[in-house]
Design a protein around this motif. Structure first.
Motif, short mmCIF file in Angstrom:
data_model
loop_
_atom_site.label_atom_id
_atom_site.label_comp_id
_atom_site.label_asym_id
_atom_site.label_seq_id
_atom_site.Cartn_x
_atom_site.Cartn_y
_atom_site.Cartn_z
N ARG A 32 37.92 36.67 34.15
CA ARG A 32 36.77 35.74 34.27
C ARG A 32 36.93 34.86 35.49
O ARG A 32 35.98 34.66 36.25
CB ARG A 32 36.65 34.88 33.01
CG ARG A 32 35.91 35.52 31.87
CD ARG A 32 35.58 34.52 30.77
NE ARG A 32 36.72 33.79 30.27
CZ ARG A 32 37.57 34.21 29.34
NH1 ARG A 32 37.40 35.39 28.79
NH2 ARG A 32 38.58 33.45 28.96
N SER A 50 36.23 36.84 38.50
CA SER A 50 34.79 37.07 38.64
C SER A 50 34.09 35.82 39.17
O SER A 50 33.22 35.90 40.05
CB SER A 50 34.20 37.49 37.30
OG SER A 50 32.82 37.72 37.41
N GLU A 51 34.49 34.65 38.64
CA GLU A 51 33.91 33.40 39.11
C GLU A 51 34.24 33.16 40.58
O GLU A 51 33.39 32.72 41.36
CB GLU A 51 34.41 32.23 38.27
CG GLU A 51 33.84 32.20 36.86
CD GLU A 51 34.49 31.13 35.98
OE1 GLU A 51 35.25 30.29 36.50
OE2 GLU A 51 34.23 31.15 34.76
N GLU A 91 41.98 38.54 30.16
CA GLU A 91 40.52 38.33 30.17
C GLU A 91 40.18 37.03 30.89
O GLU A 91 39.20 36.97 31.64
CB GLU A 91 39.99 38.31 28.74
CG GLU A 91 40.01 39.67 28.08
CD GLU A 91 39.74 39.62 26.58
OE1 GLU A 91 39.68 38.51 25.99
OE2 GLU A 91 39.60 40.71 25.99
#
Length: 137
Positions: A79, A82-83, A75
């Motif tokens: 993240r 995604s950032e 996860e």
């Protein structure tokens, strides 16, 4: 659809048949992982003194701990990914804006060059007229 695979594996010194739609290598890796966790737990004197039921629970807890740590890490990576995608999007947007500004600046430079050329022609024209007017005096 994938074909179901059945393979014999040794876990904790006993032979079991693992079944799944994954390949033999995957199923063997699962058995190897379980054997590794068992070996890890057996290094504890306390574990070896436990009855089989408690050993099984402790083994399951260790595997669940590994699972939740791996899930948390996955996860976190998602993240971060995604950032980074957002940062990449933002940077691309900035590059496009910079290109647009650059093109506008180049156009402005060309316009200024044309104005300079026109003004230089006007200066030459005015100087020529001045020289002609001096000659008539």
């Amino acid at each position: 659809m994938a074909q179901k695979t059945d393979i014999p594996v040794v876990i904790g010194g006993k032979v079991y048949t693992l079944s799944g739609y994954e390949g033999e290598d995957y199923l063997q890796n699962v058995a190897t992982y379980i054997n590794g966790k068992i070996a890890e737990c057996k290094t504890s004197e306390q574990y070896r003194r436990m009855n089989t039921e408690y050993q099984g629970v402790l083994l399951a807890l260790n595997i669940a701990d590994d699972y939740f740590k791996a899930k948390s890490r996955a996860e976190e990576i998602a993240r971060d990914d995604s950032e980074k995608e957002q940062q990449l999007y933002d940077l691309r947007h900035e590059v496009i804006e910079a290109q647009i500004k650059h093109e506008a600046a180049l156009k402005l430079v060309e316009e200024y060059k044309e104005q300079i050329n026109a003004l230089q022609r006007k200066i030459v024209q005015l100087e020529a007229e001045k020289d002609r007017n001096k000659g008539q005096d």
